[in-house]
Design an enzyme around this catalytic site. Structure first.
Site, mmCIF file in Angstrom:
data_model
loop_
_atom_site.group_PDB
_atom_site.id
_atom_site.type_symbol
_atom_site.label_atom_id
_atom_site.label_comp_id
_atom_site.label_asym_id
_atom_site.label_seq_id
_atom_site.Cartn_x
_atom_site.Cartn_y
_atom_site.Cartn_z
ATOM 1 N N ASP A 182 -18.785 -7.822 -13.122
ATOM 2 C CA ASP A 182 -17.457 -7.518 -13.680
ATOM 3 C C ASP A 182 -17.326 -6.027 -13.990
ATOM 4 O OD1 ASP A 182 -15.049 -7.431 -14.993
ATOM 5 O OD2 ASP A 182 -15.555 -8.940 -16.496
ATOM 6 N N SER A 226 -10.626 -10.118 -21.123
ATOM 7 C CA SER A 226 -10.137 -8.809 -20.699
ATOM 8 C C SER A 226 -9.687 -8.004 -21.929
ATOM 9 C CB SER A 226 -9.014 -8.987 -19.676
ATOM 10 O OG SER A 226 -8.793 -7.800 -18.952
ATOM 11 N N HIS A 230 -14.521 -10.813 -12.659
ATOM 12 C CA HIS A 230 -13.694 -10.710 -13.861
ATOM 13 C C HIS A 230 -12.873 -11.980 -14.086
ATOM 14 C CE1 HIS A 230 -11.784 -8.642 -17.166
ATOM 15 N NE2 HIS A 230 -10.572 -8.858 -16.674
#
Length: 630
Positions: free
Chosen positions: A202, A140, A318
């Site tokens: 994602d 991330s 994700h």
């Protein structure tokens, strides 16, 4: 008929390397540890000669103040606190209209926050001292910090003779910078230092394609939800969001990604002012993985893969990189039986089908053809890198006579009765046929080498081209022979009066690139002592330094401010010592010592000036003669 270009040449090499090692597995494991709330901003591990640093995806990214929605900022902008950290990257752009290198302001501040931590400095110093290779990784926003840390290290190591190898591996990382950043990394041959792993649906790697003001509220809660989900089990997630909010954000980002993908495909480049991918993108799905480094193809695949997802899968993916990594080592680009009945297709078509299948889009009729078209962009335009290299070798042979003509011209100048030497003969040349031909040869050679640099910038040559002895030596010889003529033309035409001195203001990029090639080529090699003067002065900028020294001496004669005189005199003495060192080590060509050369005339002027200062102990309002030692 030209040979067909190869598909996935450099990206396949990068992907095979990663798939054949534990680097992806070790990197993801470290990301998981770093994402623990008790781990802090980063975590460090040492695996033998490999050092790893994982950055947490849990950061106070200022959602309430809206920092994630901030615009980009110049990476080398002297108005912010990153000034100087990335100075080694250079500020070169190919066009005056091209944007400066820019990155996301909020993500840059996150990096600077980590960089400013004393513990980070200590841990990084230890890694660099004990490791042959350093892996920087993050999930991330942690991936963005890893990318900026890698850029900082690559910039820092730019002119160092030896340093650890740097590899950045990110998982579900947001986009970071603009098209100029991507071009800069391509020019520096640093694309291979970055691998961005992206799960099929994602949403985070696509997020910055969209302007956020229309959906600020949804984005605020959804980013909080993502941050909470990274470090918590499903039943412990503190932030809850509605399906409607997810759907609104998904639809908005999908629409904007589609717009950019369409415009990029039409123009064969990413529009200016937008975020742009860089490095290798390793897309993973249930069916396999495919690696791409062409920026337009990356954007197209980011759109197509998101288009077959939904508002739930774009967030679930994700958090699903663990399963993706576990499959990667033994399923990379493998799909048994998908080509049954197609035994007669070419290897190119087989590779294309395999890549589409591995992306998970082969069974999606609405997008499979588009996926195939986008993957065709990965193919180098024109010939493949090795064939481009072979053709350049033929072109080099064809222009060698031009270089030989300039060598002959140098010899005739050095032996001339006027005793001016090579540089000054060209600088003071008349409108003769011979001089005009030499100038034409200089321009043609420059065009050839600029074409070489352009092909390298566009990734059209083998990844190790700049390390091949044939090309390094040819470029170095060209530079030593012809750059003095470039300098002579610059000062002959009076450009220095408009733009400033050559080295700082107008040195061509090809010469800077060739300097770097030669430095890297000679790492670890011992210098051999010369017994005779060099055929070519080993500092190709020597005559530009002479021109600067001449101007400094002219200014000293007129200057009445003692502090300015002291500074100029220091510059003069430093050059005098530098030139004397080159002469004593015989690293200059005999033309430097020609009686009427600019250097010898400067030496005579300097000697005369010192003599005058000795005759007049002190000028009123000037400076003590002790400032001018013999």
């Amino acid at each position: 008929m030209e040979a067909e270009a190869s598909l996935f040449e450099t990206t396949e090499m990068a992907a095979n390397f990663l798939a054949s090692t534990n680097l992806l597995y070790d990197s993801w494991r470290l990301c998981n540890l770093a994402n623990s709330p008790v781990s802090g901003s980063f975590i460090v591990q040492q695996n033998g000669p490999i050092g790893l640093m994982g950055f947490s995806g849990l950061h106070d990214i200022g959602l309430v103040s809206g920092s994630f929605m901030e615009n980009m900022i110049g990476l080398q902008d002297d108005k912010h606190e990153a000034n100087g950290l990335f100075s080694g990257l250079g500020s070169h752009v190919d066009d005056d209209k091209e944007e400066v290198v820019m990155v996301h302001h909020g993500l840059l501040r996150l990096f600077l926050g980590v960089y400013g931590c004393p513990n980070f400095q200590i841990q990084m110093k230890g890694l660099l001292e004990t490791s042959k290779s350093v892996i920087l990784t993050g999930h991330s926003v942690g991936g963005s910090i890893a990318s900026l840390t890698s850029l900082w290290l690559l910039s820092y190591f730019q002119n160092m003779p030896s340093h650890p190898k740097i590899l950045c591996i990110t998982f579900g990382s947001p986009l970071l910078g603009n098209k100029s950043l991507s071009k800069l990394l391509l020019r520096q041959r640093w694309f291979g230092n970055f691998c961005h792993v992206v799960h099929k649906h994602d949403i985070i790697p696509r997020l910055l394609f969209a302007p956020f003001r229309p959906i600020n509220t949804q984005l605020h809660f959804l980013l909080q939800y993502i941050q909470s989900s990274i470090s918590s089990s499903p039943d412990q997630i503190q932030v809850r969001v509605t399906e409607e909010m997810k759907e609104q954000l998904f639809s908005f980002v999908l629409d904007k990604t589609e717009e950019i993908a369409k415009e990029s495909a039409e123009n064969i480049e990413i529009p200016a002012g937008l975020y742009c991918p860089f490095g290798n993108y390793l897309f993973c799905s249930e069916e396999g993985q495919v690696c791409v480094d062409n920026t337009v193809s990356v954007v197209k695949l980011l759109h197509l893969m998101l288009a077959v997802g939904n508002s739930n899968s774009c967030f679930d993916d994700h958090f699903g990189y663990g399963g993706c990594v576990e499959r990667m080592s033994y399923r990379f680009l493998m799909r048994k039986g998908f080509m049954e009945g197609d035994c007669g297709i070419s290897s190119y078509e087989a590779g294309l089908k395999l890549a589409v299948a591995s992306s998970g889009l082969a069974n999606q009729e609405s997008v499979s053809k588009q996926a195939e078209d986008s993957l065709k962009m990965v193919k180098q335009r024109g010939l493949n890198p090795n064939l481009n290299s072979a053709r350049l070798a033929i072109a080099l042979a064809k222009i060698t006579p031009h270089r030989a003509q300039i060598e002959w011209y140098k010899k005739s100048c050095d032996e001339s009765d006027n005793q001016m030497g090579y540089y000054d003969s060209f600088k003071r040349r008349q409108a003769s046929k011979r001089d005009n031909q030499v100038n034409l040869f200089r321009i043609k050679l420059a065009s050839f080498w600029d074409n070489v640099i352009s092909k390298i910038d566009n990734n059209e040559l083998p990844h190790d081209f700049h390390k091949r002895s044939k090309w390094v030596n040819a470029a170095h010889f060209y530079q030593l022979l012809v750059e003095p003529l470039d300098i002579a033309e610059y000062y002959r035409s009076g450009e220095h009066l408009k733009k400033g001195h050559y080295i700082r203001k107008c040195r061509k990029r090809r010469h800077e690139v060739f300097d770097k090639w030669w430095r890297e080529r000679n790492e670890g090699e011992e210098e051999t002592k010369r017994s005779t003067f060099a055929s070519l002065t080993q500092d190709s900028c020597f005559w530009a330094r002479v021109e600067e020294a001449k101007e400094s001496l002219d200014v000293v004669r007129k200057e009445r401010n003692p502090s300015n005189v002291a500074h100029l005199w220091k510059v003069i003495e430093e050059f005098e010592q530098y030139a004397r060192g080159l002469i004593e080590s015989k690293e200059v060509s005999p033309d430097v010592l020609a009686k009427n050369s600019s250097y010898q005339m400067w030496i005579e002027e300097l000697r005369e000036f010192r003599s005058q200062m000795q005759q007049f102990p002190q000028f009123p309002g000037f400076i003590d003669t002790e400032m001018f030692p013999r």
